[in-house]
Design a protein around this motif. Structure first.
Motif, mmCIF file in Angstrom:
data_model
loop_
_atom_site.group_PDB
_atom_site.id
_atom_site.type_symbol
_atom_site.label_atom_id
_atom_site.label_comp_id
_atom_site.label_asym_id
_atom_site.label_seq_id
_atom_site.Cartn_x
_atom_site.Cartn_y
_atom_site.Cartn_z
ATOM 1 N N ILE A 1 -20.285 -7.587 105.923
ATOM 2 C CA ILE A 1 -21.021 -8.105 107.079
ATOM 3 C C ILE A 1 -22.038 -7.069 107.522
ATOM 4 O O ILE A 1 -21.701 -5.904 107.753
ATOM 5 N N LYS A 2 -23.291 -7.494 107.628
ATOM 6 C CA LYS A 2 -24.355 -6.641 108.179
ATOM 7 C C LYS A 2 -24.661 -7.150 109.575
ATOM 8 O O LYS A 2 -25.059 -8.301 109.757
ATOM 9 N N ASP A 3 -24.424 -6.311 110.563
ATOM 10 C CA ASP A 3 -24.621 -6.666 111.967
ATOM 11 C C ASP A 3 -26.032 -6.247 112.386
ATOM 12 O O ASP A 3 -26.342 -5.064 112.441
ATOM 13 N N ASN A 4 -26.886 -7.223 112.658
ATOM 14 C CA ASN A 4 -28.262 -7.002 113.080
ATOM 15 C C ASN A 4 -28.379 -7.251 114.585
ATOM 16 O O ASN A 4 -27.459 -7.800 115.189
ATOM 17 N N PRO A 5 -29.509 -6.908 115.215
ATOM 18 C CA PRO A 5 -29.644 -7.113 116.659
ATOM 19 C C PRO A 5 -29.469 -8.568 117.115
ATOM 20 O O PRO A 5 -28.845 -8.817 118.143
ATOM 21 N N LYS B 1 -20.123 -11.814 101.618
ATOM 22 C CA LYS B 1 -18.926 -12.149 100.836
ATOM 23 C C LYS B 1 -18.452 -13.546 101.209
ATOM 24 O O LYS B 1 -18.147 -13.815 102.373
ATOM 25 N N SER B 2 -18.351 -14.426 100.204
ATOM 26 C CA SER B 2 -17.978 -15.816 100.478
ATOM 27 C C SER B 2 -16.555 -15.951 100.995
ATOM 28 O O SER B 2 -16.217 -16.936 101.652
ATOM 29 N N GLY C 1 -16.378 -24.569 103.568
ATOM 30 C CA GLY C 1 -16.867 -23.354 104.202
ATOM 31 C C GLY C 1 -18.335 -23.108 103.951
ATOM 32 O O GLY C 1 -19.025 -23.899 103.300
ATOM 33 N N PHE C 2 -18.799 -21.998 104.458
ATOM 34 C CA PHE C 2 -20.204 -21.615 104.364
ATOM 35 C C PHE C 2 -20.442 -20.881 103.047
ATOM 36 O O PHE C 2 -19.663 -20.011 102.667
ATOM 37 N N ARG C 3 -21.522 -21.239 102.362
ATOM 38 C CA ARG C 3 -21.876 -20.620 101.082
ATOM 39 C C ARG C 3 -23.352 -20.225 101.112
ATOM 40 O O ARG C 3 -24.178 -20.919 101.701
#
Length: 127
Positions: free
Chosen positions: A96-100, A107-108, A45-47
């Motif tokens: 999760i931070k939702d940006n434009p 969080k992993s 997964g993504f880290r």
């Protein structure tokens, strides 16, 4: 995991690497990284860089359009890269931070499903 072939980037396809159905899906996002990280991401997964001990960023970023990944890679690619197309179940959750133009995942344990990828070869020119 599906592999999409690199296509000619044009105004008509908005300089995007993937088919319009993926690019227009708000739950599908894109992550660019050097190809040397492919096996690790595919298996674990993504880290974030801080989790890997390779930097100070404490989040993983995902672009809302694959064309934004090309800006991240920059011009005149010096090593093979890969752009993953991933799908999230929701973006409305803690961590999760939702940006434009992108999101940051802090969080992993929040891992998207990898739909596939497109390889960006050495020497590829963005402009």
């Amino acid at each position: 995991m599906q592999r999409w072939e690199l296509i000619l980037l044009t105004e008509e396809n908005r300089f995007c690497l993937f088919v319009q159905a993926l690019e227009d899906n708000p739950m599908v996002l894109f992550h660019a990284t050097p190809m040397r990280h492919f096996d690790s991401i595919a298996s674990s997964g993504f880290r974030s860089a801080t989790e890997l001990g390779t930097g100070k960023l404490s989040f993983v970023s995902y672009a809302k359009r694959s064309s934004s990944c090309l800006a991240h890679i920059r011009n005149d690619v010096k090593e093979d890269h890969v752009v993953f197309a991933v799908k999230f179940d929701t973006l409305q959750q803690q961590g999760i931070k939702d940006n434009p133009s992108d999101i940051h995942v802090y969080k992993s344990e929040i891992q998207p499903r990898i739909l596939g990828y497109c390889k960006i070869p050495v020497g590829f020119r963005v402009s």
